[in-house]
Design a protein around this motif. Structure first.
Motif, mmCIF file in Angstrom:
data_model
loop_
_atom_site.group_PDB
_atom_site.id
_atom_site.type_symbol
_atom_site.label_atom_id
_atom_site.label_comp_id
_atom_site.label_asym_id
_atom_site.label_seq_id
_atom_site.Cartn_x
_atom_site.Cartn_y
_atom_site.Cartn_z
ATOM 1 N N HIS A 40 -16.803 -37.131 -32.110
ATOM 2 C CA HIS A 40 -15.548 -37.233 -31.226
ATOM 3 C C HIS A 40 -15.551 -38.351 -30.247
ATOM 4 O O HIS A 40 -16.356 -39.043 -30.234
ATOM 5 C CB HIS A 40 -16.056 -35.870 -30.482
ATOM 6 C CG HIS A 40 -17.056 -35.699 -29.559
ATOM 7 N ND1 HIS A 40 -17.938 -35.093 -29.928
ATOM 8 C CD2 HIS A 40 -17.391 -36.401 -28.186
ATOM 9 C CE1 HIS A 40 -19.079 -35.211 -28.986
ATOM 10 N NE2 HIS A 40 -18.486 -35.929 -28.032
ATOM 11 N N ASP A 44 -10.246 -36.607 -26.750
ATOM 12 C CA ASP A 44 -9.433 -36.333 -27.988
ATOM 13 C C ASP A 44 -8.331 -35.865 -28.082
ATOM 14 O O ASP A 44 -7.831 -35.432 -28.983
ATOM 15 C CB ASP A 44 -10.695 -35.447 -28.963
ATOM 16 C CG ASP A 44 -11.907 -36.208 -29.258
ATOM 17 O OD1 ASP A 44 -11.761 -37.533 -29.408
ATOM 18 O OD2 ASP A 44 -12.651 -35.687 -29.922
ATOM 19 N N GLY A 51 -8.809 -42.428 -26.420
ATOM 20 C CA GLY A 51 -10.001 -41.894 -26.668
ATOM 21 C C GLY A 51 -11.194 -43.195 -26.702
ATOM 22 O O GLY A 51 -12.000 -43.022 -25.858
ATOM 23 N N HIS A 113 -12.543 -32.396 -25.696
ATOM 24 C CA HIS A 113 -13.106 -32.570 -27.013
ATOM 25 C C HIS A 113 -14.035 -31.380 -27.139
ATOM 26 O O HIS A 113 -14.430 -30.698 -26.596
ATOM 27 C CB HIS A 113 -13.817 -33.861 -26.986
ATOM 28 C CG HIS A 113 -15.248 -33.977 -26.102
ATOM 29 N ND1 HIS A 113 -15.228 -34.589 -24.760
ATOM 30 C CD2 HIS A 113 -16.344 -33.802 -26.379
ATOM 31 C CE1 HIS A 113 -16.293 -34.285 -24.383
ATOM 32 N NE2 HIS A 113 -17.105 -33.992 -25.233
#
Length: 154
Positions: A40, A44, A51, A113
């Protein structure tokens, strides 16, 4: 090392350890789960570029916390007020606190995330949060043990 000097700086020892623990575990999270495993990004819920930018800010936070904790350690050592056992416990407490915050607040409440995007994410969540609680319990027990030793030597 003077025990009375150490007892006067208990809070600073704890703060330095917590900052270092937070920074260290955030750094390890960034390197292992974000960069090596690609599980991740810090954020996200947008594009890959966002990101990556969020990971950069997260990485900067981790280093700021780590370096701040080490500056406090240097100051404590200069003052002959550093307690290694107290600091070790505080590092574990900081690391566990960060992981528990990450696992509950960021993963589940804010949903910025997940630890990993798989069908059975609950297994990862349980292990992540149990590890965090274990680190916190061990850290707290070391802190209490250190404080008890300081009181006994006064």
């Amino acid at each position: 090392m003077r025990t009375t000097n150490k007892t006067a700086y208990v809070k600073r020892n704890i703060l330095s350890g917590v900052l270092f623990g937070l920074g260290l575990v955030a750094f390890l999270d960034e390197v292992i789960f974000h960069q090596i495993l690609h599980w991740h990004k810090f954020y996200d819920r947008s594009t890959t570029n966002i990101g990556l930018i969020s990971d950069g800010f997260f990485h900067a936070f981790s280093w700021l916390a780590t370096v701040s904790g080490l500056f406090l350690v240097a100051d404590l050592r200069r003052r002959d007020a550093f307690s290694y056992l107290l600091w070790q416990g505080s590092v574990l407490l900081g690391a566990g606190t960060f992981n528990l915050y990450d696992g509950i607040i960021q993963h589940k409440i804010m949903r910025i995330h997940q630890i990993r995007y798989v069908d059975n994410v609950i297994i990862y969540d349980v292990i992540w949060n149990l590890l965090a609680v274990a680190l916190m319990i061990i850290g707290l027990s070391l802190i209490l043990q250190s404080k008890k030793k300081m009181k006994e030597t006064i």
